[in-house]
Motif scaffolding. Structure first.
Motif, mmCIF file in Angstrom:
data_model
loop_
_atom_site.group_PDB
_atom_site.id
_atom_site.type_symbol
_atom_site.label_atom_id
_atom_site.label_comp_id
_atom_site.label_asym_id
_atom_site.label_seq_id
_atom_site.Cartn_x
_atom_site.Cartn_y
_atom_site.Cartn_z
ATOM 1 N N ILE A 23 31.859 40.856 35.675
ATOM 2 C CA ILE A 23 32.010 39.731 36.600
ATOM 3 C C ILE A 23 33.379 39.081 36.423
ATOM 4 C CG2 ILE A 23 31.143 37.405 37.116
ATOM 5 C CD1 ILE A 23 28.331 38.480 36.488
ATOM 6 N N ALA A 24 33.838 38.964 35.177
ATOM 7 C CA ALA A 24 35.161 38.387 34.917
ATOM 8 C C ALA A 24 36.268 39.240 35.522
ATOM 9 C CB ALA A 24 35.377 38.236 33.416
ATOM 10 N N CYS A 25 36.017 40.542 35.668
ATOM 11 C CA CYS A 25 37.029 41.440 36.237
ATOM 12 C C CYS A 25 37.347 41.109 37.693
ATOM 13 C CB CYS A 25 36.556 42.896 36.162
ATOM 14 S SG CYS A 25 36.823 43.673 34.564
ATOM 15 N N LEU A 26 36.410 40.512 38.405
ATOM 16 C CA LEU A 26 36.620 40.268 39.838
ATOM 17 C C LEU A 26 37.840 39.387 40.098
ATOM 18 C CD1 LEU A 26 32.905 39.915 40.952
ATOM 19 C CD2 LEU A 26 34.507 41.674 41.701
ATOM 20 N N PRO A 27 37.893 38.153 39.588
ATOM 21 C CA PRO A 27 39.100 37.344 39.834
ATOM 22 C C PRO A 27 40.344 37.913 39.161
ATOM 23 C CG PRO A 27 37.629 36.224 38.291
ATOM 24 C CD PRO A 27 36.877 37.383 38.835
ATOM 25 N N LEU A 28 40.184 38.549 38.003
ATOM 26 C CA LEU A 28 41.345 39.117 37.320
ATOM 27 C C LEU A 28 41.958 40.259 38.130
ATOM 28 C CD1 LEU A 28 40.037 39.172 33.636
ATOM 29 C CD2 LEU A 28 41.750 37.638 34.621
ATOM 30 N N LEU A 29 41.106 41.107 38.692
ATOM 31 C CA LEU A 29 41.597 42.234 39.476
ATOM 32 C C LEU A 29 42.262 41.754 40.759
ATOM 33 C CD1 LEU A 29 41.813 45.284 39.730
ATOM 34 C CD2 LEU A 29 39.548 45.318 40.773
ATOM 35 N N LEU A 30 41.668 40.765 41.417
ATOM 36 C CA LEU A 30 42.264 40.230 42.640
ATOM 37 C C LEU A 30 43.608 39.563 42.342
ATOM 38 C CD1 LEU A 30 39.091 38.747 44.391
ATOM 39 C CD2 LEU A 30 40.328 40.849 44.969
ATOM 40 N N ALA A 31 43.694 38.854 41.219
ATOM 41 C CA ALA A 31 44.962 38.226 40.845
ATOM 42 C C ALA A 31 46.031 39.271 40.573
ATOM 43 C CB ALA A 31 44.760 37.338 39.618
ATOM 44 N N LYS A 32 45.660 40.333 39.891
ATOM 45 C CA LYS A 32 46.609 41.402 39.598
ATOM 46 C C LYS A 32 47.098 42.057 40.894
ATOM 47 C CE LYS A 32 48.897 44.485 37.208
ATOM 48 N NZ LYS A 32 50.151 44.128 36.527
ATOM 49 N N LEU A 178 55.803 30.297 44.119
ATOM 50 C CA LEU A 178 54.594 29.850 43.425
ATOM 51 C C LEU A 178 54.874 29.946 41.933
ATOM 52 C CD1 LEU A 178 51.592 29.030 43.742
ATOM 53 C CD2 LEU A 178 51.019 31.437 43.468
ATOM 54 N N SER A 179 54.715 28.843 41.210
ATOM 55 C CA SER A 179 55.049 28.854 39.790
ATOM 56 C C SER A 179 54.084 29.739 39.017
ATOM 57 C CB SER A 179 55.007 27.430 39.231
ATOM 58 O OG SER A 179 53.671 26.975 39.146
ATOM 59 N N ARG A 180 54.586 30.353 37.969
ATOM 60 C CA ARG A 180 53.722 31.181 37.125
ATOM 61 C C ARG A 180 52.621 30.339 36.494
ATOM 62 N NH1 ARG A 180 57.758 35.310 33.846
ATOM 63 N NH2 ARG A 180 58.611 36.359 35.690
ATOM 64 N N PHE A 184 48.729 31.358 36.794
ATOM 65 C CA PHE A 184 47.884 31.644 35.635
ATOM 66 C C PHE A 184 46.763 30.617 35.498
ATOM 67 C CE2 PHE A 184 51.610 34.137 34.011
ATOM 68 C CZ PHE A 184 50.949 35.352 33.945
ATOM 69 N N ALA A 185 47.060 29.371 35.801
ATOM 70 C CA ALA A 185 46.017 28.337 35.708
ATOM 71 C C ALA A 185 44.909 28.591 36.713
ATOM 72 C CB ALA A 185 46.640 26.957 35.936
ATOM 73 N N THR A 187 44.099 31.515 38.090
ATOM 74 C CA THR A 187 43.364 32.718 37.682
ATOM 75 C C THR A 187 42.431 32.422 36.517
ATOM 76 O OG1 THR A 187 45.228 34.097 38.380
ATOM 77 C CG2 THR A 187 43.621 35.085 36.901
ATOM 78 N N ALA A 188 42.917 31.688 35.520
ATOM 79 C CA ALA A 188 42.090 31.356 34.361
ATOM 80 C C ALA A 188 40.899 30.487 34.762
ATOM 81 C CB ALA A 188 42.931 30.638 33.307
ATOM 82 N N THR A 189 41.129 29.539 35.663
ATOM 83 C CA THR A 189 40.048 28.667 36.115
ATOM 84 C C THR A 189 38.987 29.463 36.864
ATOM 85 O OG1 THR A 189 41.561 26.782 36.292
ATOM 86 C CG2 THR A 189 39.482 26.643 37.508
ATOM 87 N N ALA A 190 39.417 30.344 37.751
ATOM 88 C CA ALA A 190 38.465 31.158 38.518
ATOM 89 C C ALA A 190 37.658 32.073 37.599
ATOM 90 C CB ALA A 190 39.208 31.980 39.570
ATOM 91 N N THR A 191 38.346 32.702 36.656
ATOM 92 C CA THR A 191 37.657 33.603 35.732
ATOM 93 C C THR A 191 36.668 32.837 34.857
ATOM 94 O OG1 THR A 191 39.621 35.018 35.670
ATOM 95 C CG2 THR A 191 37.982 35.332 33.931
ATOM 96 N N GLY A 192 37.108 31.718 34.306
ATOM 97 C CA GLY A 192 36.216 30.912 33.482
ATOM 98 C C GLY A 192 35.018 30.413 34.250
#
Length: 373
Positions: A23-32, A178-180, A184-185, A187-192
């Motif tokens: 499940i965590a892979c979903l937002p991480l993969l979309l962000a990548k 878009l600032s890094r 990252f914030a 992506t981290a929020t969505a994953t968490g």
């Protein structure tokens, strides 16, 4: 192969981690994918054999990864009707494709990885970037400059342009929109969020905030979730028949137990989890005779495995096999009661298997026959 039966919650943890990570892979993969999107439109499309290998491997990797996590998520909700294939077979095969294509991609990119992780200064890296044939096209303006095309053309391009429209305050590079830190914030929020709001189905400490998972602890007959009902398994009539019996066979030696005979055997109480492949799990109290006692009734050798046969015939899991370590374990029962009550029919009445560290789909319900192998 010998399977460990301790700790008894072993499968509960490993499968819980598997589903949670998926499940965590979903937002991480979309962000990548968002981060590397401009590279999909490099010009020329292929510059060398190595470049072709890289692009082919990453195309396969992205496609397999998207399908892998998508069907995995659908599986947690038991939406099998959407599959025209065996989920288990395809999910396993795709994992090998993902690993292989990722290994190829990393191998091809090792020079770039080594160069960027060396001790050279950022200034040196920036100075060398224009002469690098593998320079990363990481911003829409660079893409537009090289291809002569509008980066915001098409639905996807316009969507990304809208996302990037609000620039960071006075960025050092005018191309950066878009600032890094924001990226990252987010992506981290969505994953968490997706982890915290679904992992409660696997880990009880997070159950109070289990909002999105398909199963919730304590919800179901006798306070325990159910995956497959007796009606869905088409066993209601057979399971409730007055002449129901459990046959235990060891070659020519056979014993037949009705419900009263099973309850007359020494009864044992155990506390074991139901841990399903869909990711949810819950501890429960079970009662019934030990499986090894039934094996002794027919003279089964200590090294014997057992084939467990259910009344249901419309599922590939209507039978399961138990190796010696499960058969002879003190905690493996032919369960007749759950939480002090007679098993609900959806939990396997009149009898089911319950064993430690074993997938829920193999804790066979609505028993019909036990065969020594």
């Amino acid at each position: 192969m010998v399977f460990p039966t301790r700790p008894l919650w072993l499968y509960q943890v490993t499968q819980g981690l598997h589903i949670t990570a998926g499940i965590a892979c979903l937002p991480l993969l979309l962000a990548k994918l968002y981060a590397v999107f401009p590279q999909l439109f490099q010009s020329p499309p292929v510059r060398s054999v190595a470049h072709l290998l890289e692009r082919a491997s990453i195309a396969l990797f992205v496609a397999a990864s998207l399908v892998q996590v998508a069907i995995g998520l659908l599986n947690t909700y038991q939406l099998y009707a959407l599959f025209g294939f065996s989920f288990r077979t395809v999910h396993f095969a795709l994992s090998l494709v993902v690993i292989g294509s990722l290994a190829i991609h990393i191998g091809v990119k090792l020079p770039v990885i080594a160069r960027n992780w060396s001790k050279r200064s950022a200034a040196d890296a920036e100075r060398d970037a224009p002469t690098d044939p593998d320079a990363v096209l990481d911003v829409p303006d660079e893409l537009r400059r090289r291809t002569g095309e509008r980066a915001d053309a098409g639905v996807t391009g316009r969507l990304f342009a809208w996302i990037d429209r609000a620039p960071a305050p006075e960025p050092p590079d005018p191309r950066v929109r878009l600032s890094r830190r924001a990226f990252f914030a987010t992506t981290a929020t969505a994953t968490g969020a997706v982890v915290l709001l679904t992992a409660g189905q696997s880990f009880r400490v997070l159950d109070p905030i289990n909002v999105f998972a398909p199963r919730k602890a304590g919800v179901g007959p006798q306070g325990l979730p159910v995956n497959r009902t007796a009606r869905a398994a088409d066993v209601v009539e057979l399971a409730t028949a007055e002449d129901w019996t459990l046959t235990v066979a060891n070659g020519a030696t056979t014993r037949v137990f009705d419900y009263a005979a099973l309850t007359a055997l020494p009864q044992h109480d155990v506390r074991l989890p139901i841990a399903c492949v869909e990711g949810w799990s819950q501890m429960a109290n079970w009662s019934g005779p030990r499986l090894r006692d039934l094996m002794d009734e027919v003279g089964a050798p200590a090294s014997a495995a057992v084939r467990v046969v259910s009344l249901q015939t419309n599922s590939r899991f209507g039978t399961s096999q138990m190796t010696r370590e499960f058969v002879r374990d003190d905690l493996t029962l032919v369960a007749l009661r759950l939480e002090g009550e007679v098993l609900d029919i959806d939990h396997g009445f009149p009898a089911r298997i319950i064993a430690p560290a074993r997938p829920g789909v193999l804790q066979t319900k609505w028993l019909s026959r036990l065969e020594v192998m």
